[in-house]
Design a protein around this motif. Structure first.
Motif, PDB file in Angstrom:
ATOM      1  N   VAL A 153      14.138 -15.555  78.376  1.00 41.52           N
ATOM      2  CA  VAL A 153      13.742 -16.893  77.941  1.00 41.52           C
ATOM      3  C   VAL A 153      13.635 -16.816  76.117  1.00 41.52           C
ATOM      4  O   VAL A 153      14.093 -18.015  75.445  1.00 41.52           O
ATOM      5  CB  VAL A 153      12.428 -17.330  78.467  1.00 41.52           C
ATOM      6  CG1 VAL A 153      11.738 -18.651  77.810  1.00 41.52           C
ATOM      7  CG2 VAL A 153      12.638 -17.838  80.027  1.00 41.52           C
ATOM      8  N   VAL A 154      12.977 -15.910  75.767  1.00 39.66           N
ATOM      9  CA  VAL A 154      12.564 -15.689  74.252  1.00 39.66           C
ATOM     10  C   VAL A 154      14.110 -15.556  73.686  1.00 39.66           C
ATOM     11  O   VAL A 154      14.124 -16.338  72.309  1.00 39.66           O
ATOM     12  CB  VAL A 154      11.904 -14.577  73.939  1.00 39.66           C
ATOM     13  CG1 VAL A 154      11.905 -14.173  72.422  1.00 39.66           C
ATOM     14  CG2 VAL A 154      10.252 -15.043  74.569  1.00 39.66           C
ATOM     15  N   ALA A 155      15.180 -14.707  74.005  1.00 44.78           N
ATOM     16  CA  ALA A 155      16.225 -14.802  73.534  1.00 44.78           C
ATOM     17  C   ALA A 155      17.062 -16.009  73.649  1.00 44.78           C
ATOM     18  O   ALA A 155      17.961 -16.008  72.441  1.00 44.78           O
ATOM     19  CB  ALA A 155      17.323 -13.547  74.402  1.00 44.78           C
ATOM     20  N   ASP A 156      16.954 -16.803  74.415  1.00 46.59           N
ATOM     21  CA  ASP A 156      17.633 -18.049  74.536  1.00 46.59           C
ATOM     22  C   ASP A 156      16.909 -18.827  73.470  1.00 46.59           C
ATOM     23  O   ASP A 156      17.694 -19.748  72.860  1.00 46.59           O
ATOM     24  CB  ASP A 156      17.569 -18.498  75.978  1.00 46.59           C
ATOM     25  CG  ASP A 156      18.367 -19.980  75.832  1.00 46.59           C
ATOM     26  OD1 ASP A 156      19.708 -19.991  75.798  1.00 46.59           O
ATOM     27  OD2 ASP A 156      17.741 -20.957  76.436  1.00 46.59           O
ATOM     28  N   LEU A 157      15.421 -19.003  73.334  1.00 46.14           N
ATOM     29  CA  LEU A 157      15.072 -19.878  72.493  1.00 46.14           C
ATOM     30  C   LEU A 157      15.400 -19.401  70.989  1.00 46.14           C
ATOM     31  O   LEU A 157      15.501 -20.230  70.242  1.00 46.14           O
ATOM     32  CB  LEU A 157      13.445 -19.707  72.539  1.00 46.14           C
ATOM     33  CG  LEU A 157      12.970 -20.452  73.908  1.00 46.14           C
ATOM     34  CD1 LEU A 157      11.517 -20.203  73.997  1.00 46.14           C
ATOM     35  CD2 LEU A 157      13.224 -21.943  73.952  1.00 46.14           C
ATOM     36  N   ARG A 158      15.581 -18.112  71.000  1.00 45.78           N
ATOM     37  CA  ARG A 158      16.074 -17.458  69.475  1.00 45.78           C
ATOM     38  C   ARG A 158      17.577 -17.987  69.300  1.00 45.78           C
ATOM     39  O   ARG A 158      17.848 -18.330  68.079  1.00 45.78           O
ATOM     40  CB  ARG A 158      15.945 -16.163  69.550  1.00 45.78           C
ATOM     41  CG  ARG A 158      14.668 -15.597  69.295  1.00 45.78           C
ATOM     42  CD  ARG A 158      14.438 -14.148  68.894  1.00 45.78           C
ATOM     43  NE  ARG A 158      13.262 -13.600  69.486  1.00 45.78           N
ATOM     44  CZ  ARG A 158      12.344 -13.515  68.568  1.00 45.78           C
ATOM     45  NH1 ARG A 158      12.363 -13.868  67.476  1.00 45.78           N
ATOM     46  NH2 ARG A 158      10.993 -12.992  68.962  1.00 45.78           N
ATOM     47  N   ALA A 159      18.217 -18.221  70.227  1.00 43.46           N
ATOM     48  CA  ALA A 159      19.640 -18.419  70.043  1.00 43.46           C
ATOM     49  C   ALA A 159      20.204 -20.089  70.083  1.00 43.46           C
ATOM     50  O   ALA A 159      21.276 -20.199  70.023  1.00 43.46           O
ATOM     51  CB  ALA A 159      20.430 -17.739  71.003  1.00 43.46           C
ATOM     52  N   ASN A 160      18.939 -20.799  70.030  1.00 47.44           N
ATOM     53  CA  ASN A 160      19.318 -22.153  70.103  1.00 47.44           C
ATOM     54  C   ASN A 160      19.997 -22.692  68.704  1.00 47.44           C
ATOM     55  O   ASN A 160      19.930 -22.173  67.779  1.00 47.44           O
ATOM     56  CB  ASN A 160      18.070 -23.257  70.369  1.00 47.44           C
ATOM     57  CG  ASN A 160      16.804 -22.634  69.345  1.00 47.44           C
ATOM     58  OD1 ASN A 160      17.220 -22.485  68.204  1.00 47.44           O
ATOM     59  ND2 ASN A 160      15.718 -22.950  69.972  1.00 47.44           N
ATOM     60  N   TYR A 161      20.347 -23.790  69.032  1.00 49.28           N
ATOM     61  CA  TYR A 161      21.231 -24.365  67.587  1.00 49.28           C
ATOM     62  C   TYR A 161      20.590 -25.757  67.493  1.00 49.28           C
ATOM     63  O   TYR A 161      20.034 -26.467  68.249  1.00 49.28           O
ATOM     64  CB  TYR A 161      22.615 -24.714  67.795  1.00 49.28           C
ATOM     65  CG  TYR A 161      22.973 -25.355  69.235  1.00 49.28           C
ATOM     66  CD1 TYR A 161      23.283 -26.959  68.736  1.00 49.28           C
ATOM     67  CD2 TYR A 161      23.072 -25.102  70.539  1.00 49.28           C
ATOM     68  CE1 TYR A 161      23.706 -27.733  70.130  1.00 49.28           C
ATOM     69  CE2 TYR A 161      23.433 -25.623  71.616  1.00 49.28           C
ATOM     70  CZ  TYR A 161      23.895 -27.159  71.281  1.00 49.28           C
ATOM     71  OH  TYR A 161      24.068 -27.957  72.424  1.00 49.28           O
ATOM     72  N   LYS A 162      21.023 -26.409  66.149  1.00 48.20           N
ATOM     73  CA  LYS A 162      20.250 -27.527  65.918  1.00 48.20           C
ATOM     74  C   LYS A 162      21.150 -28.860  66.250  1.00 48.20           C
ATOM     75  O   LYS A 162      22.448 -28.902  66.047  1.00 48.20           O
ATOM     76  CB  LYS A 162      20.185 -27.878  64.317  1.00 48.20           C
ATOM     77  CG  LYS A 162      19.328 -29.196  63.880  1.00 48.20           C
ATOM     78  CD  LYS A 162      18.782 -28.725  62.438  1.00 48.20           C
ATOM     79  CE  LYS A 162      17.740 -29.625  62.186  1.00 48.20           C
ATOM     80  NZ  LYS A 162      17.078 -29.593  61.032  1.00 48.20           N
TER      81      LYS A 162
ATOM     82  N   ASN B 204       4.628 -19.882  73.623  1.00 49.11           N
ATOM     83  CA  ASN B 204       3.610 -19.337  74.252  1.00 49.11           C
ATOM     84  C   ASN B 204       4.515 -19.187  75.846  1.00 49.11           C
ATOM     85  O   ASN B 204       4.497 -20.402  76.519  1.00 49.11           O
ATOM     86  CB  ASN B 204       2.334 -19.540  74.631  1.00 49.11           C
ATOM     87  CG  ASN B 204       1.543 -18.833  75.341  1.00 49.11           C
ATOM     88  OD1 ASN B 204       1.862 -17.654  75.907  1.00 49.11           O
ATOM     89  ND2 ASN B 204       0.321 -19.497  75.739  1.00 49.11           N
ATOM     90  N   VAL B 205       4.855 -18.049  76.462  1.00 49.50           N
ATOM     91  CA  VAL B 205       5.883 -17.866  77.635  1.00 49.50           C
ATOM     92  C   VAL B 205       4.973 -17.159  78.588  1.00 49.50           C
ATOM     93  O   VAL B 205       4.713 -16.123  78.379  1.00 49.50           O
ATOM     94  CB  VAL B 205       7.147 -17.206  77.216  1.00 49.50           C
ATOM     95  CG1 VAL B 205       7.842 -17.437  78.442  1.00 49.50           C
ATOM     96  CG2 VAL B 205       8.031 -18.158  76.159  1.00 49.50           C
ATOM     97  N   LYS B 206       4.545 -17.813  79.622  1.00 51.45           N
ATOM     98  CA  LYS B 206       3.788 -17.188  80.642  1.00 51.45           C
ATOM     99  C   LYS B 206       4.536 -17.243  81.853  1.00 51.45           C
ATOM    100  O   LYS B 206       4.954 -18.475  82.321  1.00 51.45           O
ATOM    101  CB  LYS B 206       2.336 -17.947  80.866  1.00 51.45           C
ATOM    102  CG  LYS B 206       1.598 -17.177  81.873  1.00 51.45           C
ATOM    103  CD  LYS B 206       0.236 -17.720  81.716  1.00 51.45           C
ATOM    104  CE  LYS B 206      -0.749 -16.889  82.726  1.00 51.45           C
ATOM    105  NZ  LYS B 206      -2.244 -17.366  82.822  1.00 51.45           N
TER     106      LYS B 206
END
Length: 163
Positions: free
Chosen positions: A57-66, A134-136
C-alpha cells in the motif's frame, strides 16, 4: 570346582515402569505445548502477511501520479488524501468490499476473494507539500476495529513529499 553364577542382564519391571512414566510425562508436556506453538505460528504468518500488505500500500501511494489536480494511486484506484478501507485475502489480492467480489477499480472477481485483512488508510492533516498517511491492517477482516477487538493489527505512518 564351583564357578560364579551368571545373572542375566535385563531390566526389572520397576525400572521399565519408571522409564515409561518419565517418557509419558515428557510426551504429555510436548503435546500440551503444541496448541501454543500452532497459535504462535499462525500469528507470525498473519503478521508477516499484514506487513507485506502495508509495504504494498505504501509503495503504491508513493508511486502515484498527478491526475489533473489530484494525486492518483493506479493500483488501489484512490485519490491521495481520501480515506479508504480495502480488504485483502491471504495471497495479497485486494478488494473494495468485505465480500471480496470487486477490485478497488470496480472489476468483479469470480469466484470472490476470501478476505482476511482489513486495511484502513487515513490521511491526517498535513502542511505544505507533505502528505501523511496512516495505514492500519487488522485481521480478521470481518472484525470492525471501531466496534470489536481484532485478533491482530499492524500500523504504519508514512509521509510523502509531493513537489
Amino acid at each position: 570346582m564351583i564357578f560364579g553364577r551368571r545373572r542375566p542382564h535385563a531390566f526389572s519391571l520397576v525400572e521399565v515402569t519408571l522409564a515409561l512414566g518419565v517418557a509419558a510425562f515428557c510426551l504429555i508436556a510436548v503435546f500440551g505445548l503444541m496448541p501454543v506453538g500452532l497459535q504462535t505460528n499462525r500469528n507470525a504468518t498473519s503478521q508477516t502477511a499484514a506487513t507485506n500488505i502495508i509495504a504494498f500500500v505504501v509503495a503504491d501511494l508513493r508511486a502515484n501520479y498527478k491526475n489533473q489536480s489530484n494525486w492518483y494511486s493506479p493500483l488501489l484506484c484512490m485519490t491521495l488524501g481520501t480515506p479508504r478501507t480495502l480488504y485483502f485475502d491471504s495471497r495479497g489480492r485486494c478488494s473494495n468490499n468485505l465480500a471480496g467480489s470487486t477490485s478497488p477499480c470496480g472489476v468483479g472477481f469470480s469466484p470472490a476473494l476470501q478476505t482476511w485483512f482489513r486495511v484502513n488508510i487515513t490521511f491526517p492533516p498535513s502542511t505544505g507539500n507533505l502528505t501523511y498517511a496512516n495505514v492500519k491492517v487488522t485481521w480478521p477482516a470481518a472484525a470492525d476495529p471501531t466496534t470489536t477487538a481484532p485478533s491482530g493489527s499492524v500500523e504504519m505512518f508514512a509521509a510523502f513529499d509531493r513537489n
